[in-house]
Motif scaffolding. Structure first.
Motif, PDB file in Angstrom:
ATOM      1  N   GLU A  64      -0.680  -3.649   4.061  1.00 46.70           N
ATOM      2  CA  GLU A  64      -0.368  -2.990   5.341  1.00 46.70           C
ATOM      3  C   GLU A  64      -1.428  -1.946   5.668  1.00 46.70           C
ATOM      4  N   THR A  65      -1.834  -1.166   4.687  1.00 38.59           N
ATOM      5  CA  THR A  65      -2.843  -0.140   4.906  1.00 38.59           C
ATOM      6  C   THR A  65      -4.196  -0.769   5.244  1.00 38.59           C
ATOM      7  N   GLY A  69      -4.223  -2.314   8.665  1.00 33.59           N
ATOM      8  CA  GLY A  69      -4.255  -1.221   9.627  1.00 33.59           C
ATOM      9  C   GLY A  69      -5.667  -0.713   9.846  1.00 33.59           C
ATOM     10  N   HIS A 106       2.219  -2.324   0.449  1.00 35.81           N
ATOM     11  CA  HIS A 106       1.592  -1.090   0.939  1.00 35.81           C
ATOM     12  C   HIS A 106       0.089  -1.267   1.114  1.00 35.81           C
ATOM     13  N   TRP A 115       4.660  -4.256   8.918  1.00 36.64           N
ATOM     14  CA  TRP A 115       5.554  -3.111   9.020  1.00 36.64           C
ATOM     15  C   TRP A 115       4.742  -1.885   9.455  1.00 36.64           C
ATOM     16  N   PRO A 116       5.370  -0.927  10.117  1.00 33.59           N
ATOM     17  CA  PRO A 116       4.646   0.302  10.479  1.00 33.59           C
ATOM     18  C   PRO A 116       4.093   1.046   9.267  1.00 33.59           C
ATOM     19  N   SER A 117       4.808   0.987   8.142  1.00 33.08           N
ATOM     20  CA  SER A 117       4.323   1.558   6.886  1.00 33.08           C
ATOM     21  C   SER A 117       5.145   0.982   5.744  1.00 33.08           C
ATOM     22  N   VAL A 118       4.552   0.995   4.545  1.00 30.18           N
ATOM     23  CA  VAL A 118       5.227   0.496   3.348  1.00 30.18           C
ATOM     24  C   VAL A 118       5.012   1.519   2.236  1.00 30.18           C
ATOM     25  N   ASP A 119       6.085   1.992   1.660  1.00 26.61           N
ATOM     26  CA  ASP A 119       6.012   2.958   0.563  1.00 26.61           C
ATOM     27  C   ASP A 119       5.444   2.251  -0.680  1.00 26.61           C
ATOM     28  N   ARG A 134       5.432  -7.845   5.154  1.00 23.13           N
ATOM     29  CA  ARG A 134       5.368  -6.382   5.239  1.00 23.13           C
ATOM     30  C   ARG A 134       4.021  -5.866   5.729  1.00 23.13           C
ATOM     31  N   HIS A 135       3.009  -6.715   5.773  1.00 22.89           N
ATOM     32  CA  HIS A 135       1.728  -6.221   6.296  1.00 22.89           C
ATOM     33  C   HIS A 135       1.873  -5.785   7.748  1.00 22.89           C
TER      34      HIS A 135
END
Length: 201
Positions: A128-129, A132, A125, A113-117, A110-111
């Motif tokens: 990923e953040t 980014g 999340h 993914w465009p975004s993770v809730d 998921r890192h």
């Protein structure tokens, strides 16, 4: 906020993840992994996120790009899936139960993914953040500049833009159905070069 606020987990999985990262990854990729972990921990603090599995987050962060190296590259699946399975193997050896091994795979995947809730996957999340920020510079203003400078001084960006950019471009060409293609099409090479962290470090 200081690096000292975030001690490295003293566990077999964390030590193993670091050992694999250092042994197999280029130094700039390993420094990127460590910075990503520190950014993730910082984002957790500023967002007030609780119940973070810090060992899971560290292990996933250290290995999230290990699927780009020759020894762990997979000729069909994306580099984040390949790296996630390396993390599964490592944590199996460290005695993690199956459910937690699945979680480390999910967080690594998921890192990209465009975004993770965060309500869906807090560690996913955060990673990923954090990645980014380290790749594209997104969210740099959310963390104290003193912390950004301390982390960059301790873990230099070095030739990350060139090394990681080349890795992703190669992966996108060879495996065009994977997320590497989306990253390249989204301008990841330019984002690496234009990242504001390049001017701070």
């Amino acid at each position: 906020m200081r690096i000292a606020d975030f001690p490295v987990p003293d566990t077999a999985a964390a030590r193993g993840a670091y050992a694999l990262a250092v042994a197999y990854q280029p130094p700039s990729i390993t420094a990127h992994a460590i910075r990503s972990w520190l950014w993730a921990e910082g984002f957790a603090v500023v967002a007030g996120l609780e119940d973070v599995d810090h060992e899971l987050l560290y292990t996933a962060a250290l290995l999230h790009d290990i699927g780009t190296v020759t020894e762990f590259d997979n000729h069909t699946i994306s580099y984040e899936h390949a790296g996630g399975h390396v993390a599964v193997a490592l944590t199996a050896g460290a005695g993690w139960p199956a459910e937690r091994r699945q979680r480390v795979l999910e967080v690594v995947v998921r890192h990209n993914w465009p975004s993770v809730d965060p309500q869906f996957d807090v560690e996913g999340h955060l990673l990923e953040t954090a990645t980014g920020l380290d790749i594209s510079g997104v969210g740099a203003d959310a963390l104290p500049e003193e912390f950004l400078r301390e982390v960059l001084a301790g873990y230099s960006r070095g030739d990350l833009a060139a090394v990681f950019g080349a890795c992703v471009v190669e992966q996108a060409a060879r495996k065009p159905a994977t997320s590497a293609r989306r990253l390249v099409d989204g301008g990841v090479v330019r984002k690496l070069q234009d990242n504001p962290l390049e001017r701070l470090g």
